[in-house]
Design a protein around this motif. Sequence first.
Motif, PDB file in Angstrom:
ATOM      1  N   GLN A  62       0.836  -1.202   0.000  1.00 46.01           N
ATOM      2  CA  GLN A  62       0.000   0.000   0.000  1.00 46.01           C
ATOM      3  C   GLN A  62       0.878   1.261   0.000  1.00 46.01           C
ATOM      4  N   PRO A  63       0.562   2.241  -0.874  1.00 49.88           N
ATOM      5  CA  PRO A  63       1.342   3.490  -0.899  1.00 49.88           C
ATOM      6  C   PRO A  63       0.996   4.386   0.278  1.00 49.88           C
ATOM      7  N   ARG A  64       1.752   5.448   0.453  1.00 52.24           N
ATOM      8  CA  ARG A  64       1.495   6.402   1.537  1.00 52.24           C
ATOM      9  C   ARG A  64       0.084   6.989   1.426  1.00 52.24           C
ATOM     10  N   LYS A  65      -0.421   7.075   0.209  1.00 53.63           N
ATOM     11  CA  LYS A  65      -1.764   7.616  -0.018  1.00 53.63           C
ATOM     12  C   LYS A  65      -2.824   6.825   0.747  1.00 53.63           C
ATOM     13  N   PHE A  66      -2.629   5.514   0.877  1.00 49.16           N
ATOM     14  CA  PHE A  66      -3.568   4.657   1.614  1.00 49.16           C
ATOM     15  C   PHE A  66      -3.684   5.140   3.054  1.00 49.16           C
ATOM     16  N   PHE A  67      -2.559   5.448   3.693  1.00 50.53           N
ATOM     17  CA  PHE A  67      -2.555   5.887   5.075  1.00 50.53           C
ATOM     18  C   PHE A  67      -3.139   7.291   5.216  1.00 50.53           C
ATOM     19  N   GLY A  88     -14.763  12.546  13.061  1.00 52.20           N
ATOM     20  CA  GLY A  88     -14.655  13.322  14.294  1.00 52.20           C
ATOM     21  C   GLY A  88     -13.319  13.252  14.985  1.00 52.20           C
ATOM     22  N   ALA A  89     -12.357  12.492  14.428  1.00 50.89           N
ATOM     23  CA  ALA A  89     -11.034  12.389  15.036  1.00 50.89           C
ATOM     24  C   ALA A  89     -10.203  13.636  14.720  1.00 50.89           C
ATOM     25  N   LYS A  90      -9.210  13.889  15.570  1.00 47.60           N
ATOM     26  CA  LYS A  90      -8.269  14.981  15.290  1.00 47.60           C
ATOM     27  C   LYS A  90      -7.190  14.514  14.323  1.00 47.60           C
ATOM     28  N   GLY A  91      -7.038  13.230  14.213  1.00 49.35           N
ATOM     29  CA  GLY A  91      -6.052  12.638  13.322  1.00 49.35           C
ATOM     30  C   GLY A  91      -6.042  11.138  13.544  1.00 49.35           C
ATOM     31  N   LEU A  92      -5.180  10.434  12.803  1.00 51.44           N
ATOM     32  CA  LEU A  92      -5.092   8.986  12.933  1.00 51.44           C
ATOM     33  C   LEU A  92      -3.619   8.598  12.951  1.00 51.44           C
ATOM     34  N   ALA A  93      -3.139   8.190  14.135  1.00 45.62           N
ATOM     35  CA  ALA A  93      -1.746   7.765  14.252  1.00 45.62           C
ATOM     36  C   ALA A  93      -1.577   6.367  13.660  1.00 45.62           C
ATOM     37  N   TRP A  94      -0.355   6.096  13.132  1.00 39.93           N
ATOM     38  CA  TRP A  94      -0.127   4.768  12.559  1.00 39.93           C
ATOM     39  C   TRP A  94       1.352   4.447  12.503  1.00 39.93           C
ATOM     40  N   VAL A  95       1.619   3.145  12.438  1.00 42.59           N
ATOM     41  CA  VAL A  95       2.965   2.640  12.176  1.00 42.59           C
ATOM     42  C   VAL A  95       2.826   1.460  11.230  1.00 42.59           C
ATOM     43  N   ARG A  96       3.926   1.115  10.573  1.00 41.32           N
ATOM     44  CA  ARG A  96       3.936  -0.081   9.753  1.00 41.32           C
ATOM     45  C   ARG A  96       5.159  -0.914  10.111  1.00 41.32           C
ATOM     46  N   ARG A 104     -10.629  -0.898   2.179  1.00 39.74           N
ATOM     47  CA  ARG A 104      -9.516  -0.361   1.390  1.00 39.74           C
ATOM     48  C   ARG A 104      -8.336  -1.323   1.291  1.00 39.74           C
ATOM     49  N   SER A 105      -8.256  -2.297   2.217  1.00 43.54           N
ATOM     50  CA  SER A 105      -7.082  -3.172   2.261  1.00 43.54           C
ATOM     51  C   SER A 105      -7.372  -4.598   1.802  1.00 43.54           C
ATOM     52  N   GLY A 106      -8.592  -4.856   1.333  1.00 43.24           N
ATOM     53  CA  GLY A 106      -8.913  -6.187   0.855  1.00 43.24           C
ATOM     54  C   GLY A 106      -9.308  -7.172   1.935  1.00 43.24           C
ATOM     55  N   HIS A 107      -9.682  -6.655   3.106  1.00 41.78           N
ATOM     56  CA  HIS A 107     -10.098  -7.528   4.207  1.00 41.78           C
ATOM     57  C   HIS A 107     -11.597  -7.393   4.476  1.00 41.78           C
TER      58      HIS A 107
END
Length: 593
Positions: free
Chosen positions: A330-335, A346-354, A413-416
């Motif tokens: 998945q490209p950065r665009k997915f995140f 309603g979130a202020k943002g979405l934190a993530w790691v890979r 979006r991720s095929g699940h």
Amino acid sequence: MHRYRSHTCGELRASDVSTDVRLSGWLHNRRDLGGILFIDLRDHYGITQLVARPGTAANEALSHLTKETVVRVDGTVVGRGADNVNPELPTGEIEIEVTGIEVLGAAQQIPFTINADDGVNEERRLEYRFLDLRRERMHRNIMLRTAVISAIRHKMTALGFNEMATPILAATSPEGARDFVVPSRLNPGKFYALPQAPQQFKQLLMIAGFDRYFQIAPCFRDEDARADRSPGEFYQLDVEMSFVEQEDVFQPVEKLMTELFEEFGGGRHVTSPFPRIPFREAMLKYGSDKPDLRARLELVDITDVFEGSAFKAFAGKHVRALPVPDVSAQPRKFFDQLGEYAVEQGAKGLAWVRVAEDGTLSGPIAKFLTEENVKVLTERLGLAAGHAVFFGAGEAAEVSKIMGAVRVEAAKRSGHFEEGVFRFCWIVDFPMYEKDEETGKIDFSHNPFSMPQGGMKDLEEKDPLDILAWQYDIVCNGIELSSGAIRNHEPEIMLKAFEIAGYERETVEREFAGMLRAFRLGAPPHGGIAPGVDRIVMLLADEPNIRETIAFPLNGNAQDLMMGAPSVLEESRLRELNIALRKPPAGKNSAAE
């Protein structure tokens, strides 16, 4: 020959070639090919193509008629050439050579196109609903509804239930929404209420000894519209059973739903048996008590991992993680897009790691995670190369709501996400009570007339917030079809349950005198449920809005734009009903109140 038709517009086949026929219907479409007119004639049963040759009276008449004019035509069935067969129509191998025509119902210029979706807005569609219902999709939806209701009746009778009717003019209801009220001319100053549900009546039928009841019941609630709820009125499959526990209710309902969705679901698979998911587990794993199980991802509560953490974004907050496998491609665009979606919720943002091939974490918050954080997260979330983890932090209810929506979107979006299925579940073990965050008051969280698990003993000995109720919801693909419960049929348990919620005994005795009187004269244990017919059809028709499956729905402001309801009553009628109007202050929008 019959005055109007010898056949319907969906009936004729190649075996009818050379037959003289008479058809009646609406002029659906017209095409002029070198002076030869080809007309699609439509009725309830289908479409048949007509042919009118140049120079004939039929050609002259048909060339000037507007679409949607109702006509009767006489003619002869002729076969189409192999190149002209229309495989999309059951009648596509033949056409009618028109020899005579009679106009039965002239049509003015129609306000929008019937034979194609021209993007007309919903208000216009509702204003001319009788035209909108002529569209193939809408006609199909209403006929699906008819077939579903017919099947429900047949299947419920086969399951040993008896169809019974309950009153429409009733007393005001203890249900949660506002009542629609009806003034009584014979009892000045008094009002009936249209039933929000036949709840008390169906319980009284059990107390009367009828054992298994069902009804396709009209219900009336003065509440706002939603995509999955029609304002004003709706229909539900109302069910009640005597001498039952929770599983006894589940069995026939599960059988009914499985058969119904297999029969009318267009080949979509129904997963069975339906899993039983406790309410608190549903909120933790799915962020919702209406989980869409087609999304094959689960949330994990990791609040304890960040207790006392120096990472201020998570410290002291409820933290939920969403591990998503197989996103290495998945490209950065997915995140970024998933983060934008979270903000929309309603979130202020979405934190993530890979997770990289060597097991290290990368992403916007990776540098804030300690080695111990990474170790615990890897073990608890089962992380491996190619995984990503999304995080939500904040107040528990808000995080559940936001991350619950992110879970489904991430799966898509991720095929699940599993397409082409109906995934049902039962949500069970609802808390009997909840605490109002502002007042600290204990109140009922769901249905106050449900039997508490543990009966009087739990009411007397447990913390109210730890008491569970015999309440349950049935959910399909993220849509709640119904709530139900094993009823509280013991007066003293009912009085104690209301006492915990702050109700005085005298108030309960007064407000529910009829039910308490019945309970004191020999009431069996009983329970039931009431799946929404409109929502069932909405799912089967794969429609996003419930109004697409109701013949004559109200709009979002509970107005009938076609018939002009609600309307103003004349003063003479108001006097007859002993009603004086008190209008809202100028500038107030009463419809929104």
